[in-house]
Scaffold this motif. Structure first.
Motif, PDB file in Angstrom:
ATOM      1  N   SER A  29       0.840  -1.194   0.000  1.00 54.37           N
ATOM      2  CA  SER A  29       0.000   0.000   0.000  1.00 54.37           C
ATOM      3  C   SER A  29       0.876   1.246   0.000  1.00 54.37           C
ATOM      4  O   SER A  29       1.889   1.312   0.697  1.00 54.37           O
ATOM      5  CB  SER A  29      -0.885   0.014   1.252  1.00 54.37           C
ATOM      6  OG  SER A  29      -1.444   1.286   1.455  1.00 54.37           O
ATOM      7  N   ASP A  30       0.472   2.262  -0.784  1.00 55.10           N
ATOM      8  CA  ASP A  30       1.225   3.501  -0.823  1.00 55.10           C
ATOM      9  C   ASP A  30       1.195   4.230   0.514  1.00 55.10           C
ATOM     10  O   ASP A  30       1.986   5.145   0.743  1.00 55.10           O
ATOM     11  CB  ASP A  30       0.686   4.426  -1.919  1.00 55.10           C
ATOM     12  CG  ASP A  30       1.021   3.923  -3.314  1.00 55.10           C
ATOM     13  OD1 ASP A  30       1.884   3.031  -3.413  1.00 55.10           O
ATOM     14  OD2 ASP A  30       0.429   4.419  -4.283  1.00 55.10           O
ATOM     15  N   ALA A  31       0.277   3.834   1.387  1.00 57.13           N
ATOM     16  CA  ALA A  31       0.190   4.499   2.687  1.00 57.13           C
ATOM     17  C   ALA A  31       1.164   3.912   3.695  1.00 57.13           C
ATOM     18  O   ALA A  31       1.400   4.503   4.747  1.00 57.13           O
ATOM     19  CB  ALA A  31      -1.247   4.398   3.230  1.00 57.13           C
ATOM     20  N   GLN A  32       1.720   2.734   3.396  1.00 54.14           N
ATOM     21  CA  GLN A  32       2.623   2.084   4.334  1.00 54.14           C
ATOM     22  C   GLN A  32       3.989   2.764   4.322  1.00 54.14           C
ATOM     23  O   GLN A  32       4.518   3.101   3.269  1.00 54.14           O
ATOM     24  CB  GLN A  32       2.779   0.600   3.985  1.00 54.14           C
ATOM     25  CG  GLN A  32       1.522  -0.223   4.267  1.00 54.14           C
ATOM     26  CD  GLN A  32       1.703  -1.658   3.846  1.00 54.14           C
ATOM     27  OE1 GLN A  32       1.776  -1.958   2.668  1.00 54.14           O
ATOM     28  NE2 GLN A  32       1.787  -2.557   4.822  1.00 54.14           N
ATOM     29  N   ALA A  33       4.539   2.926   5.498  1.00 58.14           N
ATOM     30  CA  ALA A  33       5.863   3.544   5.617  1.00 58.14           C
ATOM     31  C   ALA A  33       6.872   2.491   6.056  1.00 58.14           C
ATOM     32  O   ALA A  33       6.608   1.683   6.943  1.00 58.14           O
ATOM     33  CB  ALA A  33       5.821   4.690   6.615  1.00 58.14           C
ATOM     34  N   PHE A  34       8.039   2.512   5.422  1.00 53.73           N
ATOM     35  CA  PHE A  34       9.149   1.614   5.742  1.00 53.73           C
ATOM     36  C   PHE A  34      10.334   2.465   6.190  1.00 53.73           C
ATOM     37  O   PHE A  34      10.480   3.613   5.773  1.00 53.73           O
ATOM     38  CB  PHE A  34       9.535   0.791   4.521  1.00 53.73           C
ATOM     39  CG  PHE A  34       8.459  -0.125   4.025  1.00 53.73           C
ATOM     40  CD1 PHE A  34       8.493  -1.476   4.333  1.00 53.73           C
ATOM     41  CD2 PHE A  34       7.409   0.357   3.258  1.00 53.73           C
ATOM     42  CE1 PHE A  34       7.500  -2.331   3.883  1.00 53.73           C
ATOM     43  CE2 PHE A  34       6.413  -0.489   2.807  1.00 53.73           C
ATOM     44  CZ  PHE A  34       6.456  -1.837   3.124  1.00 53.73           C
ATOM     45  N   ALA A  35      11.181   1.879   7.017  1.00 52.79           N
ATOM     46  CA  ALA A  35      12.321   2.640   7.514  1.00 52.79           C
ATOM     47  C   ALA A  35      13.585   1.798   7.501  1.00 52.79           C
ATOM     48  O   ALA A  35      13.555   0.585   7.713  1.00 52.79           O
ATOM     49  CB  ALA A  35      12.050   3.150   8.926  1.00 52.79           C
ATOM     50  N   ALA A  36      14.708   2.474   7.257  1.00 55.82           N
ATOM     51  CA  ALA A  36      16.024   1.848   7.305  1.00 55.82           C
ATOM     52  C   ALA A  36      16.940   2.746   8.117  1.00 55.82           C
ATOM     53  O   ALA A  36      17.029   3.953   7.855  1.00 55.82           O
ATOM     54  CB  ALA A  36      16.578   1.661   5.892  1.00 55.82           C
ATOM     55  N   LEU A  37      17.604   2.154   9.101  1.00 54.80           N
ATOM     56  CA  LEU A  37      18.533   2.907   9.938  1.00 54.80           C
ATOM     57  C   LEU A  37      19.910   2.258   9.827  1.00 54.80           C
ATOM     58  O   LEU A  37      20.050   1.057  10.004  1.00 54.80           O
ATOM     59  CB  LEU A  37      18.060   2.930  11.387  1.00 54.80           C
ATOM     60  CG  LEU A  37      18.798   3.865  12.348  1.00 54.80           C
ATOM     61  CD1 LEU A  37      17.868   4.298  13.480  1.00 54.80           C
ATOM     62  CD2 LEU A  37      20.051   3.225  12.952  1.00 54.80           C
ATOM     63  N   GLY A  53       5.267   3.315  -7.319  1.00 53.08           N
ATOM     64  CA  GLY A  53       5.506   2.887  -8.687  1.00 53.08           C
ATOM     65  C   GLY A  53       6.669   1.943  -8.877  1.00 53.08           C
ATOM     66  O   GLY A  53       7.461   2.100  -9.804  1.00 53.08           O
ATOM     67  N   GLY A  54       6.812   0.963  -8.005  1.00 58.27           N
ATOM     68  CA  GLY A  54       7.913   0.026  -8.110  1.00 58.27           C
ATOM     69  C   GLY A  54       9.192   0.521  -7.472  1.00 58.27           C
ATOM     70  O   GLY A  54      10.180  -0.207  -7.413  1.00 58.27           O
ATOM     71  N   HIS A  55       9.201   1.749  -6.992  1.00 52.02           N
ATOM     72  CA  HIS A  55      10.355   2.315  -6.301  1.00 52.02           C
ATOM     73  C   HIS A  55       9.884   2.785  -4.927  1.00 52.02           C
ATOM     74  O   HIS A  55       8.984   2.185  -4.347  1.00 52.02           O
ATOM     75  CB  HIS A  55      10.957   3.460  -7.124  1.00 52.02           C
ATOM     76  CG  HIS A  55      11.403   3.045  -8.483  1.00 52.02           C
ATOM     77  ND1 HIS A  55      12.569   2.344  -8.706  1.00 52.02           N
ATOM     78  CD2 HIS A  55      10.829   3.223  -9.707  1.00 52.02           C
ATOM     79  CE1 HIS A  55      12.705   2.098  -9.990  1.00 52.02           C
ATOM     80  NE2 HIS A  55      11.661   2.611 -10.622  1.00 52.02           N
ATOM     81  N   PHE A  56      10.467   3.830  -4.395  1.00 49.14           N
ATOM     82  CA  PHE A  56       9.958   4.387  -3.148  1.00 49.14           C
ATOM     83  C   PHE A  56      10.202   5.886  -3.112  1.00 49.14           C
ATOM     84  O   PHE A  56      11.091   6.415  -3.782  1.00 49.14           O
ATOM     85  CB  PHE A  56      10.574   3.708  -1.924  1.00 49.14           C
ATOM     86  CG  PHE A  56      12.069   3.763  -1.844  1.00 49.14           C
ATOM     87  CD1 PHE A  56      12.733   4.907  -1.407  1.00 49.14           C
ATOM     88  CD2 PHE A  56      12.836   2.655  -2.186  1.00 49.14           C
ATOM     89  CE1 PHE A  56      14.112   4.956  -1.329  1.00 49.14           C
ATOM     90  CE2 PHE A  56      14.222   2.694  -2.112  1.00 49.14           C
ATOM     91  CZ  PHE A  56      14.859   3.856  -1.677  1.00 49.14           C
ATOM     92  N   ALA A  57       9.368   6.567  -2.352  1.00 45.59           N
ATOM     93  CA  ALA A  57       9.494   8.010  -2.174  1.00 45.59           C
ATOM     94  C   ALA A  57       9.850   8.293  -0.725  1.00 45.59           C
ATOM     95  O   ALA A  57       9.189   7.802   0.194  1.00 45.59           O
ATOM     96  CB  ALA A  57       8.180   8.704  -2.538  1.00 45.59           C
ATOM     97  N   VAL A  58      10.887   9.059  -0.510  1.00 41.73           N
ATOM     98  CA  VAL A  58      11.336   9.392   0.838  1.00 41.73           C
ATOM     99  C   VAL A  58      10.376  10.384   1.475  1.00 41.73           C
ATOM    100  O   VAL A  58      10.015  11.399   0.865  1.00 41.73           O
ATOM    101  CB  VAL A  58      12.758   9.984   0.810  1.00 41.73           C
ATOM    102  CG1 VAL A  58      13.190  10.448   2.194  1.00 41.73           C
ATOM    103  CG2 VAL A  58      13.741   8.960   0.259  1.00 41.73           C
ATOM    104  N   ARG A 338      21.113   2.266   3.416  1.00 38.09           N
ATOM    105  CA  ARG A 338      19.717   2.511   3.783  1.00 38.09           C
ATOM    106  C   ARG A 338      18.781   2.190   2.623  1.00 38.09           C
ATOM    107  O   ARG A 338      17.734   1.549   2.804  1.00 38.09           O
ATOM    108  CB  ARG A 338      19.513   3.962   4.223  1.00 38.09           C
ATOM    109  CG  ARG A 338      20.232   4.346   5.505  1.00 38.09           C
ATOM    110  CD  ARG A 338      20.068   5.826   5.796  1.00 38.09           C
ATOM    111  NE  ARG A 338      20.576   6.640   4.697  1.00 38.09           N
ATOM    112  CZ  ARG A 338      20.363   7.943   4.564  1.00 38.09           C
ATOM    113  NH1 ARG A 338      19.626   8.580   5.466  1.00 38.09           N
ATOM    114  NH2 ARG A 338      20.863   8.612   3.545  1.00 38.09           N
ATOM    115  N   GLU A 339      19.153   2.633   1.427  1.00 39.67           N
ATOM    116  CA  GLU A 339      18.324   2.347   0.264  1.00 39.67           C
ATOM    117  C   GLU A 339      18.289   0.845  -0.022  1.00 39.67           C
ATOM    118  O   GLU A 339      17.243   0.300  -0.431  1.00 39.67           O
ATOM    119  CB  GLU A 339      18.847   3.109  -0.951  1.00 39.67           C
ATOM    120  CG  GLU A 339      18.623   4.604  -0.898  1.00 39.67           C
ATOM    121  CD  GLU A 339      19.614   5.362  -0.039  1.00 39.67           C
ATOM    122  OE1 GLU A 339      19.464   6.591   0.099  1.00 39.67           O
ATOM    123  OE2 GLU A 339      20.555   4.728   0.506  1.00 39.67           O
TER     124      GLU A 339
END
Length: 351
Positions: A29-37, A53-58, A338-339
Motif C-alpha cells: 500500500s502507498d500508505a505504508q511507511a518503511f524505515a532503514a537505519l 511505482g515500483g520504487h519508493f518516495a522518501v 539505507r536504500e
C-alpha cells in the motif's frame, strides 16, 4: 515504544521480509511507511519511505555525525561519550519512526559494533532506552546492501564494475557483473580501515594536523601504505585487461569531494548523487587536502569543522582504490545501505 524492527540484535544474515509481510509484487500500500537505519562508526542515518511505482518516495530522513567509533582503535571499546551521543541520535530516530507510523523497519550496526568488546552491551542498552533493535551485520552483508542501494548509478558497460563504500571503521569493495538484468556480485573485500580508524591509527595526532606540510604528507603516505596492504589480497584477485574500468563510490568521502569538485557553497544532494567526475580531478583534490593544515580544510565549504580531521583519511583510501582499479571516471552515489535495506524490505531479490 514498541519494537519496530523485524530482527533481534546480533543477526548476521540478510533476510527477506517475513512471508506474512511479503505480498505479491506491487501489492504494498502507498500508505505504508518503511524505515532503514544505518548506524556506522561515524554516522547515524535514518531513511523513511513509502512505495511508489515500483520504487519508493522518501518521506523523512535524519543524519548526524555521532563518532560512535571514536577511540575504538586504541581501547577496543565504545566510549561512554560516544555511546551517549549515539543514544541521543537514536532517540530522535525512534521519535520519527513513531510519528511516521512505520509499518516495517530494519536497523543495522556495522564495523564499530562488530569490533567493540562492549558492542552487544551497547546494542542491549539502545533497545532498552529507544525501542530500536540494531542488527550487527557482517561486512559481507554491509557490502551487498550498499550495492543494492546504489547499483542503478553504475555507468553502462560490459566489463565488471567496482563499487566501494568508505565508512568510518571499514571500507567495503565489491566487484559487480552488470551484464544481466540484475547486478551479480563476483567478489568482495572488507578492509579494516575507514576514516575514523585510519585517522586514529596512522594519521598522526594534533602535532601532525596542525604541524608542517612535510609531517602531513608523511602521514598521508603512511595512511595510503596501510590501506594498500589491507587491500593487497583483493587486488591480486581483480581481473586484468579490463578495457573500460567502471567505478562507483558511495560514502561521505566521495560526496564531500564531489561537492568540492563542483565548488558548492553548501551540500546539494541533487547535484552530487549520480555525478560523474574525472578520476584525475579527485586525485588532485585529495592530494591538495592532504597538504593543508586542519584549519585550512575547515574553512572549505562542504567540509567544515565536522569533517576537517577525517577527510584526509578518506582521500588516502580513495587514492588507493584508484591505484588498484584505474578507472578514468568516478561515479558518486549519495545512496547506499539505507536504500538497500528499503529495497530488501519491499521485496527486492538478494544480490
Amino acid at each position: 515504544m514498541g519494537d519496530l524492527s523485524t530482527r533481534g540484535p546480533h543477526r548476521r544474515d540478510d533476510p527477506a521480509p517475513p512471508a506474512a509481510l511479503r505480498p505479491e509484487r506491487g501489492r504494498w500500500s502507498d500508505a505504508q511507511a518503511f524505515a532503514a537505519l544505518d548506524l556506522g562508526t561515524n554516522n547515524c542515518r535514518l531513511l523513511i519511505a513509502r512505495p511508489q511505482g515500483g520504487h519508493f518516495a522518501v518521506v523523512d530522513a535524519f543524519s548526524r555525525i555521532v563518532r560512535l567509533g571514536e577511540g575504538l582503535a586504541a581501547s577496543n571499546r565504545l566510549s561512554d561519550a560516544a555511546i551517549e551521543r549515539t543514544l541521543a541520535a537514536l532517540t530522535i530516530c525512534a521519535d520519527k519512526l513513531c510519528r511516521r507510523k512505520v509499518t516495517l523497519a530494519r536497523s543495522v550496526a556495522t564495523e564499530a559494533c562488530r569490533r567493540a568488546v562492549n558492542g552487544p552491551e551497547f546494542i542491549a542498552r539502545a533497545h532498552a532506552e529507544t525501542g530500536i533493535h540494531l542488527d550487527i551485520i557482517s561486512a559481507e552483508e554491509e557490502a551487498r546492501l550498499a550495492v543494492l542501494g546504489c547499483h542503478a548509478l553504475i555507468e553502462p558497460g560490459d566489463d565488471p564494475a567496482l563499487v566501494f563504500d568508505i565508512g568510518g571503521g571499514s571500507t567495503e569493495l565489491v566487484l559487480v557483473d552488470t551484464a544481466g538484468p540484475s547486478p551479480r556480485v563476483l567478489d568482495w573485500h572488507s578492509a579494516p580501515w575507514g576514516v575514523v580508524s585510519l585517522t586514529e591509527s596512522a594519521g598522526g595526532g594534533p602535532e601532525v594536523q596542525h604541524g608542517g606540510r612535510d609531517a602531513r604528507l608523511a602521514a598521508y603516505a603512511r595512511m595510503r601504505a596501510t590501506v594498500a596492504a589491507s587491500m593487497a589480497s583483493f587486488a591480486v584477485r581483480l581481473p586484468t585487461g579490463v578495457a573500460s574500468p567502471r567505478l562507483l563510490g558511495t560514502s561521505g568521502t566521495v560526496t564531500t569531494l564531489g561537492s568540492v569538485h563542483l565548488g558548492l557553497s553548501r551540500y546539494d544532494r541533487s547535484a552530487v548523487d549520480g555525478l560523474i567526475v574525472p578520476a584525475a580531478a579527485m586525485r588532485r583534490i585529495s592530494s591538495g587536502l592532504a597538504e593543508m593544515a586542519i584549519d585550512e580544510r575547515a574553512k572549505l565549504a562542504c567540509i567544515g569543522h565536522e569533517r576537517a580531521d577525517l577527510v584526509v583519511a578518506g582521500c588516502a583510501i580513495l587514492e588507493t582504490i584508484l591505484d588498484l582499479w584505474p578507472a578514468e571516471r568516478l561515479g558518486i552515489a549519495d545512496r547506499g545501505i539505507r536504500e538497500g535495506i528499503l529495497k530488501r524490505l519491499m521485496g527486492a531479490p538478494r544480490l
